[in-house]
Scaffold this active site. Structure first.
Site, short mmCIF file in Angstrom:
data_model
loop_
_atom_site.label_atom_id
_atom_site.label_comp_id
_atom_site.label_asym_id
_atom_site.label_seq_id
_atom_site.Cartn_x
_atom_site.Cartn_y
_atom_site.Cartn_z
CD GLU A 140 -2.70 1.35 0.08
OE1 GLU A 140 -2.58 2.36 -0.63
OE2 GLU A 140 -3.48 0.41 -0.18
CG ASP A 144 -1.00 5.00 -0.88
OD1 ASP A 144 -1.79 4.62 -1.75
OD2 ASP A 144 -1.22 4.88 0.34
CB SER A 350 -5.55 1.86 -1.94
OG SER A 350 -5.19 0.69 -2.58
CG ASP A 392 -21.43 10.92 -16.38
OD1 ASP A 392 -21.21 10.31 -15.32
OD2 ASP A 392 -22.58 11.16 -16.81
CB ILE A 393 -17.83 6.42 -15.20
CG1 ILE A 393 -16.49 7.14 -15.08
CG2 ILE A 393 -17.64 4.94 -15.51
CD1 ILE A 393 -15.68 7.20 -16.35
N GLY A 411 -24.61 11.24 -14.98
CA GLY A 411 -24.62 12.04 -13.77
C GLY A 411 -24.00 11.30 -12.59
CG ASP A 413 -22.59 6.46 -10.90
OD1 ASP A 413 -21.67 5.85 -10.31
OD2 ASP A 413 -22.43 6.98 -12.02
#
Length: 431
Positions: A140, A144, A350, A392-393, A411, A413
């Site tokens: 992690e 990052d 992450s 927008d996905i 829009g 979600d």
């Protein structure tokens, strides 16, 4: 665990922390995982092509399975931006649970995937007896720091290694305390004279495992941090609408289990996408509605539109009046990460949070270079005038709890939020 105070103290004490932790030593609640079934690459052939203006149409299909900084810089239109306020702008990465960011691995990562950044590095700050064991690189932590620096270079990056453990209420999915001591980190940061303008955190917990007084205190401190000019990103989680879908209040109610701190209305929660041309929601993208925090006014219109279209689907499984998340999204699978000198493919929201935070850090750089203030708390902006700065996905879903979960659509979600960032569009909107 439980704690008790004399009645006379109740009205004077908001939360008790820190507490003693008797759980396991390495039970990670970071929102990442290694993709053993996905390919890895040792270098990025796409880097050489980043010599001129790029657009979504030029992102190669290889980025659908192997994500590199070059993929993300092209996909989100940051490739041509050169940071100009590196004497002021800082990007902060919060780490917990003995996850250590490795400097040697970062150099190997740069040599393979961001050659102009070789010999640059990051600063580690130890909080609450946090560690920095360079012989124990964390998946992690490396994910990052490699992707915040890989996108934001040469912006200053600080990795905060925070020790300790918070109060905790077990549930069916978390029977030992693997939660993070956000309060200790926040108290440290808010006591500093100078703080980063952008933060990312890739950790999260079932909201119900966090005592409500602790969650409320932490959330309110995130509001203070935002008011000081910092933009705060959190990964939205990797279990869709939930994997352990039983309440821990004694009733064993079947329900979607929201995640915290993503459910705090004063942070920007980042969901996940996959593929390019077009991007779609990744199935594990955490999303839903808080049981602790009411729906803030800044998102009421967008959420109302979604709920109207949803109708009775998943009725009774979530709190329709709760704070809804995620707010935004970014790529979340196939990230090429160097761990112990070797490349692994890593996924999870992450990966999405540091990616999105790096884009915001560049926007803050632009603002500061123009003599303006940093963006600070993002959500009121992105749900209003900033909404047009996102891709927008409109396909994909986040199943869980033996349901299909929610579905991405036009829009906002609760799978991908408002969508993924377009740096150039956002730059023009905030300029």
């Amino acid at each position: 665990m439980n704690y008790n105070l004399p009645n006379v103290l109740h009205e004077h004490v908001a939360v008790v922390a820190p507490t003693t932790y008797f759980g396991t030593m390495k039970s990670m609640r970071a929102t990442s995982f290694i993709n053993t079934d996905l390919p890895t690459i040792e270098s990025d052939p796409f880097v050489a092509s980043l010599t001129g203006p790029t657009s979504l149409a030029t992102v190669p299909s290889s980025c659908s399975t192997t994500i590199t900084p070059a993929c993300l810089r092209a996909l989100y239109n940051t490739s041509d931006y050169v940071p100009a306020a590196t004497d002021k702008n800082i990007l902060g990465v919060a780490g917990y649970l003995d996850e250590f960011a490795n400097r040697a691995d970062l150099q190997t990562f740069f040599q393979r995937f961001r050659t102009d950044a070789v010999n640059s590095s990051f600063t580690t700050m130890l909080v609450n007896d946090g560690g920095d064991d360079q012989s124990d690189p964390g998946v992690e932590a490396n994910l990052d720091i490699q992707y915040t620096t890989g996108i934001s270079f040469p912006t200053v990056n600080i990795y905060y290694s925070t020790g300790g453990s918070p109060p905790f209420n077990p549930d069916e999915g978390t029977d030992t305390n693997t939660n993070e001591p956000y309060l200790d980190w926040l108290n440290f940061i808010l006591n500093q004279t100078t703080i980063p303008q952008t933060f990312t955190t890739s950790y999260g917990d079932d909201e119900q495992t966090v005592p409500v007084d602790y969650a409320t205190t932490v959330c309110n401190l995130f509001a203070q941090l935002g008011a000081r000019g910092s933009s705060i990103m959190f990964s939205s989680g990797d279990s869709g609408v939930g994997s352990d879908c039983v309440s821990n209040d004694g009733t064993n109610t079947r329900k979607f289990i929201p995640g915290f701190p993503a459910s705090c209305p004063f942070v920007t929660a980042v969901g996940g996408t996959i593929h390019v041309n077009p991007e779609v929601a990744v199935s594990f993208s955490g999303g839903g509605f808080s049981d602790y925090f009411a729906q803030p006014s800044y998102q009421s219109s967008a959420v109302s539109t979604f709920l109207s279209g949803l109708g009775s689907t998943n009725a009774g499984l979530f709190n329709r009046t709760g704070r809804a998340y995620p707010d935004v999204a970014a790529q979340g699978q196939g990230f090429q990460v160097v761990i112990g000198g070797r490349v692994a493919s890593v996924g999870g929201t992450s990966a999405s949070s540091p990616t999105f935070a790096a884009v915001i850090s560049l926007l803050n750089d632009f603002r500061l270079s123009q003599g303006n203030s940093s963006l600070g708390f993002l959500n009121p902006l992105i749900y209003s005038t900033g909404a047009t700065g996102f891709n927008d996905i409109t396909s994909g879903s986040n199943p869980g709890c033996n349901t299909n979960g929610f579905t991405a659509g036009t829009g906002w979600d609760p799978v991908t939020g408002l969508g993924t960032p377009d740096f150039l569009k956002l730059q023009s909107l905030i300029g």
